[in-house]
Design a protein around this motif. Structure first.
Motif, PDB file in Angstrom:
ATOM      1  N   GLU A  99      38.293  42.657  27.653  1.00 23.21           N
ATOM      2  CA  GLU A  99      38.863  42.286  26.346  1.00 23.21           C
ATOM      3  C   GLU A  99      39.920  43.281  25.865  1.00 23.21           C
ATOM      4  N   HIS A 100      39.808  44.549  26.298  1.00 23.35           N
ATOM      5  CA  HIS A 100      40.798  45.561  25.912  1.00 23.35           C
ATOM      6  C   HIS A 100      42.104  45.434  26.703  1.00 23.35           C
ATOM      7  N   PHE A 101      42.147  44.504  27.642  1.00 19.77           N
ATOM      8  CA  PHE A 101      43.355  44.312  28.445  1.00 19.77           C
ATOM      9  C   PHE A 101      43.887  42.891  28.289  1.00 19.77           C
ATOM     10  N   GLY A 102      44.036  42.494  27.054  1.00 21.69           N
ATOM     11  CA  GLY A 102      44.622  41.184  26.773  1.00 21.69           C
ATOM     12  C   GLY A 102      43.656  40.033  26.957  1.00 21.69           C
ATOM     13  N   GLY A 103      42.328  40.304  26.853  1.00 20.57           N
ATOM     14  CA  GLY A 103      41.333  39.234  26.939  1.00 20.57           C
ATOM     15  C   GLY A 103      41.003  38.797  28.346  1.00 20.57           C
ATOM     16  N   ARG A 104      41.174  39.670  29.326  1.00 18.10           N
ATOM     17  CA  ARG A 104      40.827  39.318  30.708  1.00 18.10           C
ATOM     18  C   ARG A 104      39.303  39.296  30.883  1.00 18.10           C
ATOM     19  N   ASP A 105      38.833  38.499  31.846  1.00 25.21           N
ATOM     20  CA  ASP A 105      37.382  38.367  32.011  1.00 25.21           C
ATOM     21  C   ASP A 105      36.836  39.461  32.926  1.00 25.21           C
ATOM     22  N   HIS A 106      35.507  39.464  33.080  1.00 31.64           N
ATOM     23  CA  HIS A 106      34.831  40.560  33.797  1.00 31.64           C
ATOM     24  C   HIS A 106      35.142  40.545  35.284  1.00 31.64           C
ATOM     25  N   THR A 107      35.464  39.352  35.863  1.00 36.54           N
ATOM     26  CA  THR A 107      35.767  39.298  37.290  1.00 36.54           C
ATOM     27  C   THR A 107      37.061  40.043  37.614  1.00 36.54           C
ATOM     28  N   THR A 108      37.996  40.026  36.685  1.00 38.72           N
ATOM     29  CA  THR A 108      39.255  40.768  36.874  1.00 38.72           C
ATOM     30  C   THR A 108      38.974  42.265  36.934  1.00 38.72           C
ATOM     31  N   VAL A 109      38.029  42.712  36.097  1.00 36.10           N
ATOM     32  CA  VAL A 109      37.681  44.134  36.083  1.00 36.10           C
ATOM     33  C   VAL A 109      37.041  44.527  37.412  1.00 36.10           C
ATOM     34  N   ILE A 110      36.131  43.681  37.925  1.00 35.71           N
ATOM     35  CA  ILE A 110      35.463  43.959  39.204  1.00 35.71           C
ATOM     36  C   ILE A 110      36.496  44.042  40.330  1.00 35.71           C
ATOM     37  N   HIS A 111      37.430  43.084  40.329  1.00 35.11           N
ATOM     38  CA  HIS A 111      38.470  43.055  41.368  1.00 35.11           C
ATOM     39  C   HIS A 111      39.352  44.309  41.289  1.00 35.11           C
ATOM     40  N   SER A 112      39.691  44.732  40.073  1.00 40.75           N
ATOM     41  CA  SER A 112      40.538  45.909  39.898  1.00 40.75           C
ATOM     42  C   SER A 112      39.855  47.158  40.416  1.00 40.75           C
ATOM     43  N   CYS A 113      38.586  47.325  40.120  1.00 44.57           N
ATOM     44  CA  CYS A 113      37.841  48.514  40.559  1.00 44.57           C
ATOM     45  C   CYS A 113      37.762  48.580  42.081  1.00 44.57           C
ATOM     46  N   GLN A 114      37.541  47.420  42.710  1.00 41.28           N
ATOM     47  CA  GLN A 114      37.451  47.389  44.165  1.00 41.28           C
ATOM     48  C   GLN A 114      38.811  47.682  44.807  1.00 41.28           C
ATOM     49  N   THR A 115      39.869  47.168  44.193  1.00 38.22           N
ATOM     50  CA  THR A 115      41.224  47.411  44.710  1.00 38.22           C
ATOM     51  C   THR A 115      41.562  48.897  44.681  1.00 38.22           C
ATOM     52  N   VAL A 116      41.184  49.571  43.584  1.00 37.45           N
ATOM     53  CA  VAL A 116      41.441  51.012  43.466  1.00 37.45           C
ATOM     54  C   VAL A 116      40.704  51.782  44.551  1.00 37.45           C
ATOM     55  N   LYS A 117      39.466  51.440  44.810  1.00 39.25           N
ATOM     56  CA  LYS A 117      38.679  52.124  45.842  1.00 39.25           C
ATOM     57  C   LYS A 117      39.309  51.933  47.234  1.00 39.25           C
ATOM     58  N   ASP A 118      39.770  50.708  47.488  1.00 41.44           N
ATOM     59  CA  ASP A 118      40.377  50.425  48.800  1.00 41.44           C
ATOM     60  C   ASP A 118      41.686  51.203  48.975  1.00 41.44           C
ATOM     61  N   LEU A 119      42.510  51.231  47.959  1.00 44.63           N
ATOM     62  CA  LEU A 119      43.799  51.939  48.033  1.00 44.63           C
ATOM     63  C   LEU A 119      43.596  53.450  48.177  1.00 44.63           C
ATOM     64  N   MET A 120      42.562  53.982  47.563  1.00 50.72           N
ATOM     65  CA  MET A 120      42.288  55.418  47.683  1.00 50.72           C
ATOM     66  C   MET A 120      41.956  55.793  49.122  1.00 50.72           C
ATOM     67  N   ASP A 121      41.415  54.838  49.872  1.00 52.49           N
ATOM     68  CA  ASP A 121      41.070  55.107  51.275  1.00 52.49           C
ATOM     69  C   ASP A 121      42.292  55.032  52.187  1.00 52.49           C
ATOM     70  N   THR A 122      43.304  54.302  51.781  1.00 56.79           N
ATOM     71  CA  THR A 122      44.451  54.065  52.673  1.00 56.79           C
ATOM     72  C   THR A 122      45.756  54.723  52.216  1.00 56.79           C
ATOM     73  N   ASP A 123      45.871  55.050  50.917  1.00 55.61           N
ATOM     74  CA  ASP A 123      47.142  55.578  50.375  1.00 55.61           C
ATOM     75  C   ASP A 123      46.878  56.960  49.769  1.00 55.61           C
ATOM     76  N   SER A 124      47.351  58.022  50.444  1.00 58.04           N
ATOM     77  CA  SER A 124      47.075  59.391  49.984  1.00 58.04           C
ATOM     78  C   SER A 124      47.733  59.682  48.638  1.00 58.04           C
ATOM     79  N   MET A 125      48.958  59.213  48.416  1.00 60.89           N
ATOM     80  CA  MET A 125      49.638  59.448  47.139  1.00 60.89           C
ATOM     81  C   MET A 125      48.885  58.761  45.995  1.00 60.89           C
ATOM     82  N   PHE A 126      48.435  57.533  46.257  1.00 66.20           N
ATOM     83  CA  PHE A 126      47.666  56.805  45.258  1.00 66.20           C
ATOM     84  C   PHE A 126      46.376  57.565  44.947  1.00 66.20           C
TER      85      PHE A 126
END
Length: 529
Positions: free
Chosen positions: A486-513
């Protein structure tokens, strides 16, 4: 009797008619009622007076002719400052006696213009011409005395004569003289700890620091004259201004440098004003090569001091000397100062110093610790740098307090001790982090507008910033996934779950990220302490 013999000689040479028959020469003065001997004495007295009057006129004439020559040689401002105040007093045996207002004035003339005076005077009186000064000095109790001395460039001294420069019992007061030295040398009033090396450069002060370095290397011969350094309290204005002075003394040891606060300047002016010695005050400051005045905003309560500073500023600037000024506001925002002064402040460069950012604050603390031979855990340094974000002075004060508490209580320095100490510097040292606070941190870190973070956009930099913010909000707050969305323009909880997983995946593959996420994680941790 000798007198009667003289009288007989007057009769023989038929000069009696001059004394007794020429009524126009004495009848108006009542001399016809005197006996002959008193008449002669009176006439001799009149002749001496007339000779003295003629001598004085000759001194005026000779000096006037000298000024006509000098005026065509020196700059107009220098002529007005250093030659117009001089008064011719006497001319006797080709020795011209001139009166100067003070010993400072005399020393300046001797140093800069004695050869010019010598050539000019010899042109008027011949090769036997000599010059002497009558120096006006303060005898105490607001009384002026004087002393006569020969010009050093026009006379060969005998062994028993005095050496120069003079040491006068009651000279014009130089408030910055170094005791024990006969020649006038000015204590620059600088703190030797304030150097460019100890002044940390960051985005907040880069322009001001680099301009200061340029001024120190070429004082007066640069386009930053005056250099006005302005900014809030405790940001390093005084440090930088004095660093310029210290560097000038190092690079140009013969330059006369003086640092003075505006309050001290005003107090000195008022003292000289009470003693009728304003000219001495102005002449003293006109001898400076690099004048540094701190906190010029306080001139707003001293109108007459502004007049004196205006005269000093003009002379120094026109003479190619350097001025460095500090203020709490930009010249355009200063109130209560004369417009003619403010316009001159804008002639050079106005450089501001802002509040240092987080990285610069860490560097400042580390530099301070290294200079003092101290050691402190990295997490404590980060905690202090994060929580003290107002100015450098409070930052260093917090460090000193932390070290003092550790020493007095015989405790190791850790985050818990830092929290305790910093209660005196910040309103609270322990708080619950919010989603809004994390959003602002991420936006500041990636330089992304806050409103863009909430919008529906597929721009890569915006999407990644939003995903990292959701990841950090889930990790550091107790809010549900729905509340975070809701703090991000009314997005639902599935968007939050997807975002968290994306961050974890990028941290494993992108050193700058990964580095960016780790740095932001540290910032949030510090904010949550």
């Amino acid at each position: 009797m000798e007198f009667l013999g003289f009288w007989g000689h007057v009769k023989k040479t038929k000069q009696k008619s001059f004394f007794f028959n020429n009524k126009s020469s004495y009848s108006h003065s009542g001399l016809q009622f005197l006996n002959p001997e008193l008449k002669i004495i009176s006439y001799l007295f009149l002749i001496i007076q007339r000779a003295r009057s003629k001598m004085a006129k000759s001194a005026d004439l000779i000096w006037s002719n000298c000024l006509k020559i000098i005026k065509d040689i020196v700059e107009w401002q220098h002529f007005k400052t250093w030659f117009e105040p001089i008064q011719p007093v006497d001319l006797k045996d080709n020795v011209l006696l001139i009166q100067v207002p003070s010993q400072f004035f005399y020393e300046y003339i001797e140093e800069h213009y004695v050869n010019l005076l010598a050539k000019t005077l010899k042109r008027e009186l011949g090769k036997e011409a000599r010059l002497e000064y009558r120096i006006m000095v303060d005898s105490g109790n607001n009384k002026k005395g004087s002393m006569d001395v020969p010009a050093s460039g026009m006379k060969t001294y005998n062994n028993n004569e005095m050496n120069f420069p003079l040491v006068i019992d009651n000279p014009v007061k130089n408030p910055f003289v170094i005791p024990g030295l006969k020649k006038m040398q000015i204590d620059p009033q600088l703190n030797h700890n304030y150097t460019f090396e100890s002044f940390i450069e960051g985005d907040c002060n880069r322009v001001a620091r680099r301009a200061g370095k340029t001024v120190a290397e070429k004082p007066g011969a640069n386009s930053f004259n005056p250099l006005v350094i302005y900014g809030g309290v405790g940001l390093g204005k005084t440090h930088l201004a004095q660093a310029i002075g210290n560097d000038v003394k190092r690079i140009h040891p013969n330059k006369v440098v003086l640092y003075v606060s505006s309050e001290k300047f005003i107090n000195q002016f008022q003292d000289h004003s009470r003693n009728n010695a304003i000219n001495d005050f102005i002449h003293f400051y006109q001898l400076i090569d690099v004048l540094i005045i701190d906190d010029v905003q306080f001139f707003n309560r001293a109108e007459k001091s502004q007049d004196a500073f205006f005269a000093i500023f003009n002379h120094l600037h026109q003479s190619g000397k350097q001025l460095v000024l500090t203020s709490d506001k930009a010249p355009k925002d200063l109130e209560g100062l004369q417009e003619r002064l403010l316009s001159r402040f804008r002639w050079g460069l106005s450089a501001d110093i802002q509040v240092p950012d987080y990285d610069t604050r860490i560097e400042i603390l580390e530099k301070k610790m290294k200079a003092d031979g101290l050691d402190m855990p990295k997490e404590v340094v980060k905690y202090v740098a994060y929580n003290i974000n107002t100015n450098v002075r409070e930052l260093e004060g917090a460090l000193i307090s932390l070290l003092a508490q550790s020493s007095l209580n015989k405790k190791e320095i850790d985050v818990e001790l830092a929290k305790k100490v910093l209660r005196n510097f910040v309103k609270t040292s322990s708080k619950e982090i919010t989603i809004d606070a994390i959003q602002k941190m991420v936006c500041e870190f990636f330089e992304v507008p806050y409103d863009k973070l909430l919008q529906k956009t597929r721009k890569r930099e915006i999407v990644q910033a939003r995903q990292i913010t959701m990841y950090l909000a889930k990790a550091f707050t107790k809010n549900s996934l729905k509340t975070i969305g809701e703090h991000f323009g009314g997005r639902d909880h599935t968007t939050v779950i997807h975002s968290c997983q994306t961050v974890k995946d990028l941290m494993d593959t992108d050193s700058m990220f990964r580095e960016n996420v780790m740095e932001l994680t540290q910032k949030v941790q510090l904010a949550a302490m």
